[in-house]
Scaffold this motif. Structure first.
Motif, mmCIF file in Angstrom:
data_model
loop_
_atom_site.group_PDB
_atom_site.id
_atom_site.type_symbol
_atom_site.label_atom_id
_atom_site.label_comp_id
_atom_site.label_asym_id
_atom_site.label_seq_id
_atom_site.Cartn_x
_atom_site.Cartn_y
_atom_site.Cartn_z
ATOM 1 N N SER A 1 0.685 -1.184 0.094
ATOM 2 C CA SER A 1 0.082 0.044 0.033
ATOM 3 C C SER A 1 0.962 1.302 -0.087
ATOM 4 N N TRP A 2 0.624 2.058 -0.954
ATOM 5 C CA TRP A 2 1.508 3.166 -1.249
ATOM 6 C C TRP A 2 1.132 4.616 -0.329
ATOM 7 N N ALA A 3 2.171 4.815 0.428
ATOM 8 C CA ALA A 3 1.798 6.112 1.351
ATOM 9 C C ALA A 3 2.568 7.415 0.967
ATOM 10 N N VAL A 4 3.911 6.908 0.201
ATOM 11 C CA VAL A 4 4.539 7.858 -0.186
ATOM 12 C C VAL A 4 5.052 7.670 -1.691
ATOM 13 N N GLY A 5 5.039 8.965 -2.419
ATOM 14 C CA GLY A 5 5.433 8.895 -4.049
ATOM 15 C C GLY A 5 4.260 8.198 -4.350
ATOM 16 N N GLY A 6 4.615 7.886 -5.836
ATOM 17 C CA GLY A 6 3.714 7.151 -6.625
ATOM 18 C C GLY A 6 3.636 5.870 -7.040
ATOM 19 N N PHE A 7 2.553 5.162 -7.664
ATOM 20 C CA PHE A 7 2.674 4.087 -8.321
ATOM 21 C C PHE A 7 3.791 4.050 -9.582
ATOM 22 N N PRO A 8 4.276 2.764 -9.843
ATOM 23 C CA PRO A 8 5.334 3.112 -11.103
ATOM 24 C C PRO A 8 4.627 3.291 -12.149
ATOM 25 N N PHE A 9 5.297 4.171 -13.008
ATOM 26 C CA PHE A 9 5.143 4.616 -14.329
ATOM 27 C C PHE A 9 3.818 5.579 -14.202
ATOM 28 N N SER A 10 4.053 6.550 -13.173
ATOM 29 C CA SER A 10 2.988 7.628 -12.981
ATOM 30 C C SER A 10 3.522 8.968 -13.197
ATOM 31 N N ALA A 11 4.697 9.168 -13.692
ATOM 32 C CA ALA A 11 5.295 10.477 -13.810
ATOM 33 C C ALA A 11 5.306 11.150 -12.572
ATOM 34 N N ASN A 12 5.530 10.574 -11.407
ATOM 35 C CA ASN A 12 5.714 11.325 -10.022
ATOM 36 C C ASN A 12 7.229 11.618 -10.003
ATOM 37 N N PRO A 13 7.371 13.024 -9.860
ATOM 38 C CA PRO A 13 9.103 13.314 -9.594
ATOM 39 C C PRO A 13 9.505 12.914 -8.375
ATOM 40 N N SER A 14 8.972 12.747 -7.476
ATOM 41 C CA SER A 14 9.438 12.349 -5.994
ATOM 42 C C SER A 14 10.532 11.558 -5.942
ATOM 43 N N ARG A 15 11.842 11.719 -5.337
ATOM 44 C CA ARG A 15 12.771 10.737 -5.107
ATOM 45 C C ARG A 15 12.463 9.789 -4.182
ATOM 46 N N GLU A 16 11.302 9.876 -3.412
ATOM 47 C CA GLU A 16 11.011 8.970 -2.538
ATOM 48 C C GLU A 16 9.809 8.126 -2.624
ATOM 49 N N MET A 17 9.744 6.930 -2.267
ATOM 50 C CA MET A 17 8.566 6.041 -2.502
ATOM 51 C C MET A 17 8.668 4.716 -1.364
ATOM 52 N N GLY A 18 7.328 4.613 -1.039
ATOM 53 C CA GLY A 18 7.112 3.696 0.265
ATOM 54 C C GLY A 18 5.722 3.686 0.511
ATOM 55 N N GLY A 19 5.581 2.876 1.737
ATOM 56 C CA GLY A 19 4.061 2.566 2.321
ATOM 57 C C GLY A 19 4.642 1.393 3.360
ATOM 58 N N TRP A 20 3.354 0.458 3.217
ATOM 59 C CA TRP A 20 3.189 -0.644 4.061
ATOM 60 C C TRP A 20 3.329 -1.872 3.087
ATOM 61 N N VAL A 21 3.650 -2.830 3.812
ATOM 62 C CA VAL A 21 3.875 -4.267 3.091
ATOM 63 C C VAL A 21 3.661 -5.268 4.071
ATOM 64 N N LYS A 22 3.017 -6.473 3.750
ATOM 65 C CA LYS A 22 2.800 -7.433 4.494
ATOM 66 C C LYS A 22 2.579 -9.033 3.532
ATOM 67 N N PHE A 23 2.773 -9.925 4.092
ATOM 68 C CA PHE A 23 2.327 -11.045 3.059
ATOM 69 C C PHE A 23 0.822 -11.379 3.183
ATOM 70 N N ARG A 24 0.281 -11.742 2.140
ATOM 71 C CA ARG A 24 -1.182 -12.087 2.135
ATOM 72 C C ARG A 24 -1.301 -13.483 3.012
ATOM 73 N N GLN A 25 -0.442 -14.372 2.818
ATOM 74 C CA GLN A 25 -0.411 -15.784 3.556
ATOM 75 C C GLN A 25 0.704 -15.713 4.542
ATOM 76 N N ALA A 26 0.387 -15.097 5.701
ATOM 77 C CA ALA A 26 1.422 -14.736 6.639
ATOM 78 C C ALA A 26 2.013 -15.731 7.491
ATOM 79 N N PRO A 27 3.432 -15.731 7.701
ATOM 80 C CA PRO A 27 3.971 -17.077 8.348
ATOM 81 C C PRO A 27 3.594 -16.635 9.876
ATOM 82 N N ALA A 28 3.952 -17.509 10.854
ATOM 83 C CA ALA A 28 3.555 -16.977 12.362
ATOM 84 C C ALA A 28 4.235 -16.032 12.819
ATOM 85 N N GLN A 29 5.810 -16.067 12.458
ATOM 86 C CA GLN A 29 6.467 -14.811 12.731
ATOM 87 C C GLN A 29 7.503 -14.522 11.654
ATOM 88 N N LEU A 30 7.637 -13.186 11.536
ATOM 89 C CA LEU A 30 8.731 -12.714 10.664
ATOM 90 C C LEU A 30 10.146 -13.006 11.305
#
Length: 260
Positions: free
Chosen positions: A144-173
């Protein structure tokens, strides 16, 4: 992914990768790195946590049979250096180097910089999985994007990021999961482009912040990357991954080939 890691833990060194992990014509590099790492991890005692990993992606790993060839290069009192060749046929497809080190008594304590403020997971924009549009392996992650833009969106920001998790989660990372989560994100320069173009990691280095406190597998992690430069078809980027409560987990550096 967890089934592959368990096979390695159980002593298997030849695995069969399915095509749900494809990234273009190759298997997702984060999975390749995680498997090579796990093959070394099981050879090193648990009192020596992983400190750093370097990966060279030599060739594209196709779905099908791969062989892991881990080797302890040197084992000292505190530090173990190891490598793993990820093979397909007679060819080396990736080389993974890892450094494991026991904790030492030290008078030096420098607190990691805090996680920067970013929109919450609920406020971020999730990248939908659309077969044939986004890489196949993305179906295994929620990003889920919280900083910057999706790929190929002509977003000029040097930063990109947000939140990530496994859809089939292990018990512990653990460290292998962290490797995959960091690499799940596209190269941070891709949002700057106006039209789709291929890009891939040439080399990748990750440093783990130990001790890696227990993290429930279903918890999202925060990711932030910064594009440092791009020229002549190559780019350099640095990134960090934090737990949801703000603990720094890993620092990442990549050299990237960009076909645009």
């Amino acid at each position: 992914m967890q089934s592959y890691l368990q096979q390695i833990t159980d002593g298997q060194r030849v695995l069969t990768l399915d095509d749900s992990w494809l990234q273009g014509r190759a298997t997702f590099g984060g999975l390749v790195a995680a498997l090579g790492f796990q093959a070394m991890r099981v050879l090193v005692s648990a009192d020596k946590p992983a400190r750093a990993v370097q990966i060279a992606f030599v060739g594209p790993v196709a779905p099908g049979e791969v062989e892991l060839k881990p080797l302890i290069l040197r084992e000292g009192k505190s530090v173990v250096q190891a490598q793993c060749h990820v093979m397909q046929g007679d060819a080396v497809m990736a080389v993974v180097l890892a450094s494991f080190g026991a904790a030492r008594d030290s008078s030096l304590q420098v607190t990691a910089e805090p996680m920067p403020a970013m929109p919450s997971l609920a406020e971020a924009k999730e990248l939908p999985y659309i077969a044939g549009v986004v890489p196949t392996f993305v179906q295994h992650f929620q990003m889920s994007w919280a900083v910057g833009g999706f790929p190929f969106s002509a977003n000029p920001s040097r930063e990109m990021g947000g939140w990530v998790k496994f859809r089939q989660a292990p018990a512990q990372l653990d460290e292998a999961h962290v490797l995959a989560m960091v690499d799940a994100w596209p190269p941070s320069v891709l949002p700057m482009l106006k039209t789709p173009a291929a890009a891939s990691s040439l080399t990748w280095a990750v440093e783990f912040v130990q001790p890696l406190a227990p993290i429930a597998g279903e918890q999202p992690c925060a990711y932030l990357a910064q594009s440092e430069q791009a020229s002549e078809g190559y780019a350099n980027a640095a990134a960090k991954l934090w737990s949801a409560d703000g603990r720094l987990l890993a620092l990442s550096r990549q050299s990237i080939t960009v076909f645009a």
